[in-house]
Design a protein around this motif. Structure first.
Motif, PDB file in Angstrom:
ATOM      1  N   GLN A 131       0.857  -1.180   0.000  1.00 34.29           N
ATOM      2  CA  GLN A 131       0.000   0.000   0.000  1.00 34.29           C
ATOM      3  C   GLN A 131       0.894   1.231   0.000  1.00 34.29           C
ATOM      4  O   GLN A 131       1.870   1.291   0.739  1.00 34.29           O
ATOM      5  CB  GLN A 131      -0.865  -0.038   1.262  1.00 34.29           C
ATOM      6  N   THR A 132       0.578   2.169  -0.841  1.00 33.35           N
ATOM      7  CA  THR A 132       1.391   3.384  -0.870  1.00 33.35           C
ATOM      8  C   THR A 132       0.590   4.612  -0.498  1.00 33.35           C
ATOM      9  O   THR A 132       1.136   5.698  -0.389  1.00 33.35           O
ATOM     10  CB  THR A 132       1.994   3.598  -2.270  1.00 33.35           C
ATOM     11  N   ASN A 133      -0.698   4.408  -0.316  1.00 31.96           N
ATOM     12  CA  ASN A 133      -1.557   5.537   0.028  1.00 31.96           C
ATOM     13  C   ASN A 133      -1.516   5.779   1.534  1.00 31.96           C
ATOM     14  O   ASN A 133      -1.931   4.940   2.322  1.00 31.96           O
ATOM     15  CB  ASN A 133      -2.978   5.224  -0.418  1.00 31.96           C
TER      16      ASN A 133
ATOM     17  N   PRO B 197      -8.859  -0.099  -5.674  1.00 36.54           N
ATOM     18  CA  PRO B 197      -7.598   0.155  -6.372  1.00 36.54           C
ATOM     19  C   PRO B 197      -6.398  -0.539  -5.736  1.00 36.54           C
ATOM     20  O   PRO B 197      -5.470  -0.943  -6.451  1.00 36.54           O
ATOM     21  CB  PRO B 197      -7.445   1.673  -6.293  1.00 36.54           C
ATOM     22  N   SER B 198      -6.412  -0.692  -4.413  1.00 35.26           N
ATOM     23  CA  SER B 198      -5.220  -1.315  -3.825  1.00 35.26           C
ATOM     24  C   SER B 198      -5.175  -2.808  -4.143  1.00 35.26           C
ATOM     25  O   SER B 198      -4.093  -3.382  -4.246  1.00 35.26           O
ATOM     26  CB  SER B 198      -5.145  -1.075  -2.324  1.00 35.26           C
ATOM     27  N   SER B 201      -3.812  -2.954  -7.565  1.00 36.76           N
ATOM     28  CA  SER B 201      -2.382  -2.701  -7.526  1.00 36.76           C
ATOM     29  C   SER B 201      -1.620  -3.953  -7.094  1.00 36.76           C
ATOM     30  O   SER B 201      -0.581  -4.288  -7.665  1.00 36.76           O
ATOM     31  CB  SER B 201      -2.113  -1.544  -6.577  1.00 36.76           C
ATOM     32  N   SER B 232      -6.019   4.296 -15.114  1.00 35.14           N
ATOM     33  CA  SER B 232      -5.650   4.419 -13.706  1.00 35.14           C
ATOM     34  C   SER B 232      -4.932   5.731 -13.422  1.00 35.14           C
ATOM     35  O   SER B 232      -4.315   6.338 -14.304  1.00 35.14           O
ATOM     36  CB  SER B 232      -4.749   3.255 -13.309  1.00 35.14           C
ATOM     37  N   THR B 233      -5.021   6.132 -12.180  1.00 35.03           N
ATOM     38  CA  THR B 233      -4.269   7.319 -11.776  1.00 35.03           C
ATOM     39  C   THR B 233      -3.275   6.988 -10.667  1.00 35.03           C
ATOM     40  O   THR B 233      -2.576   7.872 -10.178  1.00 35.03           O
ATOM     41  CB  THR B 233      -5.223   8.406 -11.242  1.00 35.03           C
ATOM     42  N   ASN B 234      -3.251   5.733 -10.278  1.00 32.85           N
ATOM     43  CA  ASN B 234      -2.335   5.319  -9.229  1.00 32.85           C
ATOM     44  C   ASN B 234      -0.928   5.198  -9.809  1.00 32.85           C
ATOM     45  O   ASN B 234      -0.638   4.280 -10.580  1.00 32.85           O
ATOM     46  CB  ASN B 234      -2.820   3.977  -8.654  1.00 32.85           C
ATOM     47  N   ASN B 235      -0.090   6.107  -9.429  1.00 33.02           N
ATOM     48  CA  ASN B 235       1.240   6.153 -10.042  1.00 33.02           C
ATOM     49  C   ASN B 235       2.038   4.894  -9.796  1.00 33.02           C
ATOM     50  O   ASN B 235       2.752   4.401 -10.663  1.00 33.02           O
ATOM     51  CB  ASN B 235       2.026   7.342  -9.488  1.00 33.02           C
ATOM     52  N   TRP B 236       1.913   4.384  -8.577  1.00 33.67           N
ATOM     53  CA  TRP B 236       2.682   3.192  -8.241  1.00 33.67           C
ATOM     54  C   TRP B 236       2.328   2.054  -9.184  1.00 33.67           C
ATOM     55  O   TRP B 236       3.192   1.365  -9.718  1.00 33.67           O
ATOM     56  CB  TRP B 236       2.396   2.803  -6.786  1.00 33.67           C
TER      57      TRP B 236
END
Lengths: 191, 1073
Positions: A131-133, B197-198, B201, B232-236
């Protein structure tokens, strides 16, 4: 994949070590030592990447680190991780620590190594980024701490009392109690 | 006193918690070890108590001590106890300790299976979460197999937190238990489109890790990823996807075309540097893969390079580093476009940051041209002088050599310069570990560039004389002396002062044995040359003098501790003695060297068949003369004969041999290693036969180290009484005949190195060498004085070169003044310079090479250089090999039986689990842990336990053998054999000038190949054994299986293979209860 996460201070004292690949304790200490030697001799204004030491990794692995005040945060990663991404992750980790401990300093890491581990386990699991958030991470940690407090509520009341007493540092206080110097007092007694 | 007592009591009253421990350690800095030992004692006591919270407190402290480097695996059982607590707080502590100290091979893990299963199915998501986090650190193969289903169930949990962790966990399961990949894959694919989203990911993360090693199996997922990337907008996650595309596009160029547009869009829109960088990286990968497909790709490459330039110029060191890293990727395929940024990269060489300098060094490899090589090397040498840190200096040294030697020295124009650089490196870095590399370079240049031989030889002579032999602790720089000695010996005719060099070689120096041995050998070569010269000048006194020098110089080597040196020295010594005897001068010298000159050795000298070929051809002659000659004051022609014979030992030209040549030598058909090479000595009595055979046993050992040493050794071995070598004396005619026969045989023998057919090319080289002298240097008056002030010798060449180019540019007529020297050459150059002036292209004014490298390399027949035999050197233990599974094929049939069965038995399991959990929770707590353990042990039926183990193992193996593994191996073999065919044909075409002469291979060749053959045979035998072994194993498995059946029948009245693993689990449950 992340192979290891190490946190140590400016003198090489480990503050957190997490290896996602098994090394025995002696080897772990050697790796920490070697990594410290590699990292500590670098200036602050050079880049944050360096080729992995001989003990950990090899050519495919990189050490990515950040230096905050007295602490080095070092991640050992392979080529599947983005270098700048890991740098951001270290930043997220440190900011999370800062939120959890309110102005984190080295002492927090020293006395709450377990808590740091729990925080880290919300970011990275088994060498993979979970998790990075940051707000999500903080929410998870918050909930777990709440759970822990609930449990402690009834059953651990006595333990808490004890720890409260203990944090008063009774032995030290007893030591600190100033008794009048008895022999002197006796001498001073005048019959 | 009283206070101390009170304090002690207080401490005993309250257990130390983690904070106290840390505080205590900090307060006892002086005797930390003692304090910790005391703490561990306390912890041990605490662990013996029944209260779980006391125990968990102890375990928490242990976790801290583990970080300080103390082994805590002795508390493994207690950790498991704490893990199994119902309270989240304790569970957390327990799993943390487990993740820090357990590892996949921990034996205790088999106790945890059911506990972990229970935690995974807990109603509290954090219980399961903690369990997953812990498990990810120590999951073993058994755990993976047993828990795969439970984790898969969690993948479709209603809680995103658990889904996310379970998805990541599956990757760890795949690594340990590849069979789980097929059944789990559809679900994993599903998770790519999870609403959370996680979770998405995490799924991307797992597939990226899988696809990194086996990209081709995941090509079919490209559309999904493409969609994710654009939405997506999650950069990671985007970074991960983009990285994944980089590996996919390498095998599917068509994908690349589609990717470029969205990627470039991302590059322009994103503000995140990390994403931008990865985009650039992937665009580079795309462009590399479709380099032939797109018409305007060079423009895109330019764009990338431009972007990278911006990164490198950035003040942020990290971006600079990454920019250089990405540059090196482009360099491999598009060196031209990187070369335009040479200035930038050279500037990075001066950066204060070592990481950046190293990256820039990597790039230098592609930066050099004929024109700037000298300049770049000069800078590197300058760096070396300044740099601290031996590893960086070593790296620099290595790079200098790598840059210069790339593409068979394609950028080196002046080899005198290169040799000077090498010598400078030697003197600069006496502690380097690249001594061997430099030695190899010296040899290579001296052999292959004939034009600089004279220079090289004299340079080496000076080096031999001046090199300070110090005992460097771990440096290998001494090795250069090996090369130097060999070069001066081999090319003695080029030496300016051969006598002086001979004296230098004979001076004993504290160098390693193998180098001394080369000294001795090459002293002989030099001596042969000197004698030849003296004979030509009819100078008898000189011959005598040389003999004396050699004989005296050898004395220190004769008593060397190194057996090789000693042996070589004595054989050379007796050779000289013989020579002197035949010249009729050596008698009195011989006597006072008495001690070593016992007759045994003398008798050995003639039996030289083991000596290397070149020597062998002549030595019998020598003996002939020696034995037949009672000459006093031999006639000159007689002496001349001896001298030429002596020189004949070393005349033939040596050619470079290709690195893999030895391995490529083909096996002669009629070679039979079981056959006696010589008839065995008649075993008259047991003892002598024993002696003989033990001798025989030793020989292969010596033969395997190959070459000279082995050969000589054998000669000496012949001195053993049990082996009787006959001394045969040949007449001159016979000898001639034999020699001719042997020469014929050698020319026909594919395994024999032929003398080079390079006469033509060498001629050309000499000419070009001449042309070097033609370069006008002195006559030019420069308007601007050269500003270079340096002390290095190699810089001289740089200046020369600069001057030369100025001449070329400035006045093309310079050559005319020199025209008389070699009309032909100057004409040629004239033409060239005309051409140069026509096209003022950057490449055209490259300096012309002064020396040419001989590119002839010896290879045995039927072998070509480009053979790739080391292709499959990937790590056989890499778990990803087993994960190379075609995921698009339907998989219903190969659903692992255990998993099927588990789904069937799930219900039953959960019941059991519940019971298990209850018992654990309600376990009477007055029983102390060690007691419990003991009970468990005693309750466990040993046979049953072994059965458990066997099942797991055999199943495992069975699966792997039955699965695609074997099949695929066969396929690979087929493929490789198919590949080899055409190559062989090509080889045959290439070498049809040399008729295969397998028939003429004689016993001697067999002998020399005995080692190799033996090895081959061993391999064959091993293979055979492997086959047997496999069969045996199968049988064993079979028997195990049947025994297993036995157990299962006895225990549960259920039979049949399908049920087995369930029973095993049942058994484990019983244990736990």
């Amino acid at each position: 994949m992340i192979k290891a996460i190490l946190v140590f201070n400016n003198h090489g004292k480990p503050r957190l070590s997490k290896f996602y690949q098994y090394f025995n304790e002696d080897m772990q200490q050697q790796i920490i030592k070697e990594t410290f030697q590699l990292v500590s001799k670098r200036d602050d204004n050079v880049c944050n990447f360096l080729e992995g030491g001989s003990l950990i990794g090899g050519s495919d692995y990189k050490l990515i680190y950040r230096h905050y005040a007295t602490l080095y945060f070092v991640f050992c990663v392979d080529s599947s991780e983005s270098e700048l991404g890991i740098l951001d992750l270290i930043q997220v980790f440190v900011e999370t620590l800062d939120k959890c401990f309110e102005n984190v300093c080295e002492l927090d890491l020293i006395f709450h190594a377990d808590a740091v581990h729990h925080i880290l386990s919300e970011l990275v699991m088994g060498g993979m980024v979970l998790q990075t958030n940051m707000s999500d991470i903080l929410a998870r940690i918050e909930e777990q701490n709440k759970l822990q407090k609930q449990e402690a509520g009834i059953s651990a009341a006595p333990a808490r009392a004890v720890s409260a007493v203990k944090s008063m540092n009774l032995p030290q206080q007893i030591k600190d109690i100033k008794l009048p110097d008895l022999p002197q007092a006796i001498k001073d007694l005048k019959f | 006193m009283a206070l101390k007592m009170v304090k002690g009591n207080l401490e005993r009253m309250f257990d130390k918690n983690l904070t106290d421990l840390v505080r205590g350690i900090r307060n006892n800095k002086d005797n930390e070890a003692k304090y910790i030992a005391q703490c561990i004692e306390e912890i041990k006591q605490e662990l013996r108590q029944d209260n779980v919270s006391v125990k968990s407190n102890a375990v928490a402290k242990l976790t801290y001590l583990q970080m300080c480097g103390y082994d805590i695996s002795w508390a493994g059982f207690n950790i498991i106890e704490v893990m199994s607590s119902n309270r989240f707080t304790c569970k957390r502590i327990g799993y943390l300790a487990a993740s820090q100290c357990f590892h996949p091979d921990s034996e205790l893990l088999m106790l945890t299976t059911n506990m972990i299963r229970k935690d995974l199915s807990s109603t509290n998501q954090y219980d399961a979460g903690v369990a997953l986090s812990g498990l990810s650190c120590f999951i073993s193969t058994d755990l993976s197999r047993d828990l795969a289903n439970d984790i898969m169930t969690l993948m479709s949990s209603t809680k995103p937190y658990l889904r996310m962790k379970a998805v990541l966990m599956m990757y760890k399961v795949f690594l340990r238990y590849p069979e789980a990949l097929r059944p789990a894959f559809p679900k994993l694919k599903e998770k790519l489109e999870d609403p959370d989203p996680s979770v998405q990911s995490a799924a991307v993360n797992v597939i990226c890790e899988l696809a990194r090693k086996n990209p081709k199996n995941y090509l079919s997922l490209a559309p999904i990823f493409f969609k994710l990337m654009t939405t997506s907008t999650n950069n990671w996650m985007l970074i991960k996807i983009i990285k994944l595309f980089a590996s996919l596009t390498a095998i599917e160029p068509a994908l690349g075309k589609k990717l470029t547009h969205p990627l470039i869009e991302l590059i322009s829109s994103t503000s995140a540097m990390s994403l931008l960088y990865e985009c650039i990286n992937t665009v580079i990968a795309v462009l590399i893969s479709i380099s032939s497909g797109m018409p305007n790709h060079s423009a895109s490459i330019q764009l990338c390079v431009q972007k990278l330039r911006i990164l490198i110029e950035d003040s942020d060191q990290n971006l600079k580093y990454l920019g250089l890293l990405a540059m090196s990727k482009i360099l491999k395929t598009h060196p031209k476009s990187v070369q335009t940024h040479k200035d930038l990269i050279l500037a990075c060489l001066d950066d204060k940051d070592e990481s950046i300098r190293l990256r820039a060094l990597d790039l230098l490899y592609g930066m050099v041209s004929k024109k700037n090589l000298m300049e770049i090397v000069r800078r590197l040498l300058g760096h070396m002088e300044r740099a601290e840190g031996s590893s960086y200096r070593d790296e620099l040294l290595y790079k200098v050599i790598e840059i210069c030697s790339q593409g068979s020295y394609q950028y080196v124009t002046n080899f005198e310069w290169y040799l000077t650089v090498l010598v400078e490196l030697i003197l600069l870095e006496s502690g380097s570990r690249h001594g061997r590399l430099i030695a190899a370079q010296l040899l290579d240049v001296a052999i292959r560039v004939q034009a600089v031989r004279k220079f090289a030889v004299n340079e080496m002579a000076t080096l031999l004389e001046t090199y300070p032999v110090t005992a460097a602790p771990n440096g290998t720089m001494q090795e250069v002396l090996y090369a130097a000695a060999w070069i001066v010996g081999e090319f003695a005719s080029h030496l300016d002062g051969p006598e002086r060099t001979l004296a230098v070689l004979l001076q004993p120096k504290p160098v390693a044995g193998h180098i001394q041995a080369v000294y001795v050998q090459n002293a002989l070569k030099l001596f042969a040359h000197l004698v030849g010269e003296a004979v030509r000048q009819r100078d008898g006194a000189a011959i005598d003098r040389h003999c004396q020098t050699l004989a005296e110089g050898l004395r220190s080597y004769l008593s060397s501790a190194d057996i090789e040196v000693q042996e070589r020295a004595s054989s050379v010594y007796f050779l000289v003695a013989l020579l002197r005897e035949s010249l009729g001068v050596g008698t009195e010298q011989e006597q006072h060297l008495g001690p070593n000159a016992d007759g045994g050795l003398l008798e050995l000298t003639p039996d030289v068949p083991g000596e290397p070929e070149r020597e062998e051809t002549v030595v019998p002659d020598e003996t002939n003369i020696a034995t037949s000659g009672g000459y006093t004051g031999a006639a000159w022609d007689e002496i001349e004969q001896i001298a030429t014979d002596l020189q004949g030992l070393f005349v033939s030209e040596l050619n470079p041999v290709a690195p893999k040549a030895q391995r490529k030598v083909q096996l002669p058909e009629e070679l039979d290693l079981d056959e006696w090479i010589n008839q065995p000595p008649p075993s008259a009595d047991a003892s002598s036969a024993d002696g003989g055979s033990s001798d025989e046993d030793k020989f292969p050992l010596f033969l395997t180290d190959g070459g000279r040493g082995g050969g000589e050794r054998e000669t000496n071995g012949g001195g053993d009484e049990s082996r009787s070598y006959k001394r045969i004396e040949y007449t001159q005619d016979e000898l001639d005949k034999m020699r001719q026969a042997r020469l014929l045989e050698q020319t026909n023998n594919p395994n024999y190195l032929k003398s080079a057919k390079t006469k033509k090319s060498s001629g050309a080289e000499y000419q070009q060498h001449d042309s070097y002298d033609d370069i006008p240097i002195a006559e030019i008056a420069l308007e601007v004085p050269l500003q270079i002030h340096s002390t290095k010798r190699s810089d001289k060449y740089l200046m020369d070169a600069e001057r030369a180019t100025r001449v070329f540019v400035g006045k093309g007529g310079g050559r005319k003044e020199k025209g008389e020297k070699g009309g032909k050459k100057s004409k040629r150059r004239g033409k060239k310079s005309k051409r140069y002036s026509d096209e003022s292209d950057s490449e055209s004014d490259d300096p012309k090479p002064l020396h040419v490298v001989n590119t002839v390399i010896e290879l045995p027949e039927g072998a070509i250089l480009s053979d790739t035999e080391d292709k499959n050197n990937a790590d056989p233990n890499d778990p990803h090999r087993a994960l190379d599974i075609d995921l698009d094929a339907p998989f219903e049939d190969d659903y692992p039986p255990e998993m099927k069965r588990k789904t069937v038995n799930q219900h039953q399991h959960s019941v059991m689990l519940l019971r298990d959990g209850d018992t654990k929770a309600n376990r009477p707590t007055d029983e102390n842990p060690s007691g419990t353990e003991g009970k468990h042990r005693s309750r466990r039926d040993p046979t049953e336990r072994s059965a458990v183990k066997h099942t797991s193992k055999t199943n495992d193996r069975h699966e792997q053998v039955d699965g695609g593994v074997v099949h695929e191996k066969q396929k690979k073999k087929k493929k490789s054999s198919e590949k080899e065919r055409p190559e062989e044909d090509a080889m045959m075409l290439m070498i049809d000038e040399d008729p295969p002469a397998k028939g003429s291979v004689k016993v001697r060749t067999r002998k020399s190949e005995k080692g190799a053959e033996k090895r081959n045979k061993l391999v064959r035998e091993e293979e055979g054994e492997d086959g047997d072994g496999e069969e045996k194993e199968k049988k064993k498995k079979h028997s195990k299986k049947s025994s297993k059946h036995h157990h299962s029948k006895r225990e549960s009245k259920k039979s049949g293979y399908e049920e087995m693993p369930a029973l095993v689990v049942g058994g484990a449950n019983k244990e736990a209860i």
